[in-house]
Design an enzyme around this catalytic site. Structure first.
Site, PDB file in Angstrom:
ATOM      1  CG  HIS A 154      -1.959   0.880   1.430  1.00  0.00           C
ATOM      2  ND1 HIS A 154      -1.798   2.241   1.328  1.00  0.00           N
ATOM      3  CD2 HIS A 154      -3.263   0.683   1.718  1.00  0.00           C
ATOM      4  CE1 HIS A 154      -2.961   2.825   1.560  1.00  0.00           C
ATOM      5  NE2 HIS A 154      -3.858   1.906   1.795  1.00  0.00           N
ATOM      6  CD  GLU A 254      -3.510   1.155  -1.800  1.00  0.00           C
ATOM      7  OE1 GLU A 254      -3.970   0.066  -1.418  1.00  0.00           O
ATOM      8  OE2 GLU A 254      -4.082   2.233  -1.584  1.00  0.00           O
TER       9      GLU A 254
HETATM   10  C1  BG6 Z   1      -7.002   2.147   0.550  1.00  0.00           C
HETATM   11  C2  BG6 Z   1      -8.466   1.852   0.392  1.00  0.00           C
HETATM   12  O1  BG6 Z   1      -6.266   1.086   0.035  1.00  0.00           O
HETATM   13  O2  BG6 Z   1      -6.689   2.286   1.937  1.00  0.00           O
HETATM   14  C3  BG6 Z   1      -9.282   2.953   1.056  1.00  0.00           C
HETATM   15  O3  BG6 Z   1      -8.766   1.709  -0.977  1.00  0.00           O
HETATM   16  C4  BG6 Z   1      -8.865   3.126   2.509  1.00  0.00           C
HETATM   17  O4  BG6 Z   1     -10.669   2.645   0.967  1.00  0.00           O
HETATM   18  C5  BG6 Z   1      -7.356   3.358   2.574  1.00  0.00           C
HETATM   19  O5  BG6 Z   1      -9.555   4.223   3.075  1.00  0.00           O
HETATM   20  C6  BG6 Z   1      -6.785   3.535   3.973  1.00  0.00           C
HETATM   21  O6  BG6 Z   1      -7.100   2.450   4.772  1.00  0.00           O
HETATM   22  P1  BG6 Z   1      -6.657   2.412   6.297  1.00  0.00           P
HETATM   23  O7  BG6 Z   1      -7.226   1.143   6.846  1.00  0.00           O
HETATM   24  O8  BG6 Z   1      -5.155   2.426   6.315  1.00  0.00           O
HETATM   25  O9  BG6 Z   1      -7.215   3.656   6.942  1.00  0.00           O
END
Ligand code: BG6
Length: 279
Positions: A154, A254
């Site tokens: 990510h 990502e």
């Molecule tokens: C992204 C998602 O990968 O991660 C989003 O597509 C999400 O929907 C974002 O809000 C952040 O996620 P987190 O769990 O780290 O707050």
């Protein structure tokens, strides 16, 4: 060179340095939260509001989403993006030369992981810190039955300003818009004027993130899905570890196995999800 370090609250991380690049990697989540070429600005965005605290995922760098990406479809009470980003990983390998440092971090099933996911597994995360960044998450099925995973590296990119960047290489690709819960076809490059949360599918080519002063080339292996995410103002204001203006200087691209690109891994078999980022 590799050194074991910790913040004043005891939160542990590894510091890597060679002649061309440097990085910092938290043992919690095997989370790389800093990478740069020597003398250059950081590649990875790290929120000024991020906490380095056990049990809380770092906001920025490259969180690992595994063994599910996003919301758990069968149990919405499970943590979003799986559970490995808050687990403590172990350093099991390190090699280096003047211009390249390579390490492997390991996480295996334990009593703690079985609470979230009823399978035996071994995850090896290989990080290569050189004049480009290479990340590879290798899943091994150590169970007696097959399992299926979705996952993502990510990556939060550190950008000049969200209004000035665009993404190329996803033209004419189908994407699932998580905000509208519908699929669309990408027309031309992507530029950003509002919240974006999409999974691009059937992508088998490198993609480019074009900033005013840099172009990043992102090449994935073992994956045909890319997630493109920017929360924009309203969501940034509400999210943990973010400031209201955080969305201006970050963009997540990502490298994923998401939606139809899930992977089923048979006992004793492995699957690697890999990305290289060059600039
Ligand atoms: C992204 C998602 O990968 O991660 C989003 O597509 C999400 O929907 C974002 O809000 C952040 O996620 P987190 O769990 O780290 O707050």
């Amino acid at each position: 060179m590799i050194s074991f370090k910790q913040f004043s609250n005891g939160f542990e991380y590894l510091e890597i340095k060679n002649e061309v690049s440097k990085a910092k990697i938290a043992l919690q989540g095997a989370h790389i939260f800093e990478y740069s070429k020597i003398g250059e600005k950081p590649l990875l965005w790290l929120s000024e509001a991020s906490e380095f605290k056990l049990g809380t995922a770092i906001r920025g760098g490259v969180p690992l989403c595994w063994p599910w990406f996003g919301v758990n479809k069968t149990d919405t009470n499970m943590p979003q993006h799986g559970f490995v980003r808050t687990m403590i990983w172990k350093l099991v390998e390190f090699t280096e030369n003047d211009e390249c440092s390579e390490l492997t971090l390991l996480l295996s099933n334990s009593k703690e992981t079985l609470v979230f996911w009823p399978y035996k597994f071994e995850l090896r995360y290989k990080i290569k810190v050189a004049d480009e960044l290479t990340l590879e998450l290798i899943t091994k099925n150590c169970d007696v039955k097959a399992f299926s995973i979705t996952q993502a590296l990510h990556t939060y990119f550190n950008i000049s300003n969200i209004s000035d960047v665009f993404v190329s290489g996803l033209e004419n690709k189908l994407y699932f818009d998580s905000l509208k819960q519908k699929s669309f076809m990408q027309d031309g490059n992507i530029s950003f004027h509002k919240e974006v949360d999409r999974v691009y599918q059937d992508v088998n080519n490198p993609i480019l993130l074009i900033d005013v002063d840099r172009t990043y080339t992102i090449t994935n292996y073992g994956s045909s899905s890319f997630v493109v995410w920017n929360p924009w103002l309203e969501k940034s204001t509400k999210m943990s570890g973010m400031k209201s203006n955080s969305y201006e200087s970050m963009l997540c691209i990502e490298s994923a196995n998401a939606l139809d690109d899930f992977k089923t891994i048979e006992p004793n078999r492995v699957h690697g999800l890999k990305t290289t980022i060059k600039f």
